[in-house]
Motif scaffolding. Structure first.
Motif, short mmCIF file in Angstrom:
data_model
loop_
_atom_site.label_atom_id
_atom_site.label_comp_id
_atom_site.label_asym_id
_atom_site.label_seq_id
_atom_site.Cartn_x
_atom_site.Cartn_y
_atom_site.Cartn_z
N GLU A 1 0.29 -1.12 0.30
CA GLU A 1 0.21 0.13 0.26
C GLU A 1 0.85 1.31 0.22
O GLU A 1 0.48 2.21 -0.22
N ARG A 2 2.35 1.61 0.06
CA ARG A 2 2.91 2.46 0.74
C ARG A 2 2.80 3.08 -0.76
O ARG A 2 3.68 3.51 -1.49
N ALA A 3 4.09 1.18 -1.54
CA ALA A 3 3.88 1.67 -3.36
C ALA A 3 3.01 2.90 -3.62
O ALA A 3 3.66 3.39 -4.63
N MET A 4 2.66 2.28 -3.46
CA MET A 4 1.00 2.57 -3.90
C MET A 4 0.59 3.97 -4.28
O MET A 4 0.92 4.15 -4.74
N ALA A 5 1.32 4.37 -2.94
CA ALA A 5 0.56 5.77 -2.75
C ALA A 5 1.80 6.49 -2.73
O ALA A 5 1.62 7.84 -3.77
N HIS A 6 3.23 6.09 -3.28
CA HIS A 6 4.25 6.97 -3.49
C HIS A 6 4.10 6.83 -5.09
O HIS A 6 3.71 7.43 -5.74
N CYS A 7 3.33 5.77 -6.26
CA CYS A 7 3.37 5.76 -7.23
C CYS A 7 2.12 6.83 -7.70
O CYS A 7 1.50 6.55 -8.92
N GLY A 8 1.35 6.27 -6.70
CA GLY A 8 0.12 6.82 -7.33
C GLY A 8 -0.75 6.10 -8.29
O GLY A 8 -1.61 5.75 -9.20
N SER A 9 -0.82 4.68 -7.61
CA SER A 9 -1.54 3.23 -7.67
C SER A 9 -2.36 3.23 -8.25
O SER A 9 -2.86 2.52 -6.82
N ASP A 10 -2.98 2.40 -9.13
CA ASP A 10 -4.60 1.79 -8.84
C ASP A 10 -4.71 0.61 -9.22
O ASP A 10 -5.97 0.64 -9.29
N GLU A 11 -3.70 -0.34 -9.23
CA GLU A 11 -3.46 -1.20 -9.50
C GLU A 11 -2.30 -2.57 -8.35
O GLU A 11 -1.68 -1.65 -8.71
N VAL A 12 -2.74 -3.43 -7.74
CA VAL A 12 -1.93 -4.26 -7.14
C VAL A 12 -2.24 -5.97 -8.06
O VAL A 12 -3.14 -6.39 -8.33
N LEU A 13 -0.89 -5.67 -8.30
CA LEU A 13 -1.09 -7.42 -9.27
C LEU A 13 0.26 -8.47 -8.35
O LEU A 13 1.04 -8.17 -8.32
N ILE A 14 -0.23 -9.11 -8.06
CA ILE A 14 0.39 -10.49 -6.93
C ILE A 14 1.31 -11.61 -7.85
O ILE A 14 0.23 -12.16 -8.33
N VAL A 15 2.70 -12.51 -8.21
CA VAL A 15 2.99 -13.18 -8.90
C VAL A 15 3.86 -13.48 -7.84
O VAL A 15 4.13 -13.55 -6.42
N GLY A 16 4.61 -15.32 -8.18
CA GLY A 16 4.67 -15.54 -7.25
C GLY A 16 4.21 -16.93 -6.70
O GLY A 16 2.74 -16.88 -5.96
N GLY A 17 4.78 -18.30 -6.02
CA GLY A 17 4.11 -19.91 -5.29
C GLY A 17 2.93 -18.89 -4.45
O GLY A 17 2.07 -19.26 -4.56
N VAL A 18 3.68 -17.95 -3.71
CA VAL A 18 2.80 -17.90 -2.36
C VAL A 18 1.41 -16.81 -2.77
O VAL A 18 0.79 -16.86 -2.23
#
Length: 334
Positions: A244-261
């Motif tokens: 969430e902190r990275a999203m706030a910094h980038c002004g992002s409105d999308e999150v993508l989760i990748v990797g086995g977990v």
């Protein structure tokens, strides 16, 4: 039109996949599973890959209906990962490239996960949470690089789950992380664990050591299911916070989760709550593409190849340390 074959073997999965202009033609994989309470070691994992890679290659070609003469580029995982298993894949990929007289490209494992996630989910420019057995990073794209905003300063999220599964002697089939997830669904009594967020970075080794040291006492007051539940809730909350902190910094409105977990439904649920509160959208894939696979290497390699990337055969080596932000992203200009 580009047809690419990808070889992945950075950990305990050996995978080969073929893509044609973003269309998955085959995605074949075998997993090295050790007895309960044991992890997988480089030598034994490499031996597993040596024994399985030819049948996986044959299966991938048959499933795709593609003959080697139709393939435009041979792609393989250059790193990061375990040295001996990586080497098995690199040698077979180099051999195929020579036999078929095709160009070869080494692909960053983490970039493979990101680009596969973007392809499958159609996410445009997401903040990426990359969580697997060997890597934990929060990533966002800027100026032809995938920039790392935060990461683990010791062990990866998946490694923490795997090692706690060993403490509880949970089965490694189909994976220790999956078995922890199923046990956690039955947990009811939360145990307060250390919460280790340090700026934009996270630390899992202290939480794991804390639980290992106190396991006998913990099991007197809590069930194994309670402990799995407590571990997931604590560590996943840490991951959601830094994302969430990275999203706030980038002004992002999308999150993508990748990797086995990233297959973990509880992690997806917690991230989804955060995204909903921010008016953002969550993207995630299932185990076909979350867990290490050859298609992601083929797709990322095809993108690089189409944008003009070349590799001299002498450079087709491996490296166990290959940072996500080391790669110059030639196929994006946004």
């Amino acid at each position: 039109m580009v047809i690419a074959i990808g070889f992945e073997g950075s950990a305990n999965k050996i995978g080969i996949g073929i893509v044609k202009d973003g269309e998955v033609l085959s995605n074949c994989r075998r997993t090295y599973i050790t007895p309960a309470g044991e992890g997988f070691l480089p030598r034994e994992t490499a031996e597993h890959h040596r024994q399985k890679i030819h049948e996986v290659l044959k299966e991938a070609l048959e499933q795709s209906g593609i003959t080697p003469d139709k393939i435009d580029v041979v792609c393989y995982t250059k790193g990061p990962g375990m040295g001996a298993p990586l080497m098995v894949c690199a040698i077979v990929a180099r051999t195929c490239a020579k036999l078929w007289n095709k160009p070869i490209l080494g692909v960053n494992h983490c970039i493979g996960h990101i680009e596969m996630g973007r392809l499958i989910t159609k996410a445009n420019n997401p903040t990426v949470l990359y969580v697997s057995g060997g890597n934990t990073q929060v990533i966002a794209y800027s100026r032809n690089r995938y920039r790392i905003f935060g990461e683990t300063i010791d062990i990866a999220m998946g490694n923490c789950l795997d090692r706690f599964a060993r403490v509880l002697k949970l089965s490694n089939a189909p994976s220790p992380g999956y078995n922890i997830e199923q046990a956690a669904k039955k947990g009811k009594k939360f145990y307060q664990l250390p919460y280790c967020v340090k700026g934009m970075d996270v630390s899992f080794s202290g939480i794991l050591s804390y639980m290992e040291d106190k396991i006998d006492d913990l099991l007197k007051t809590h069930t194994p299911e309670d402990l799995c539940y407590s571990l997931q809730e604590t560590t996943f909350a840490m991951l959601v916070e830094i994302t969430e902190r990275a999203m706030a910094h980038c002004g992002s409105d999308e999150v993508l989760i990748v990797g086995g977990v990233g297959c973990n439904e509880r992690l997806q649920e917690m991230m989804g709550v955060m995204c909903a509160e921010r008016g953002a959208k969550l993207f995630a894939t299932d185990e076909r593409f979350c867990i290490d696979n050859g298609v992601m290497i083929a797709h990322a390699g095809a993108l690089a190849f189409q944008s003009g990337a070349k590799m001299d055969f002498k450079e087709s080596t491996i490296t166990q340390r290959f940072r996500t932000d080391d790669v110059y992203v030639t196929w994006r200009d946004d």
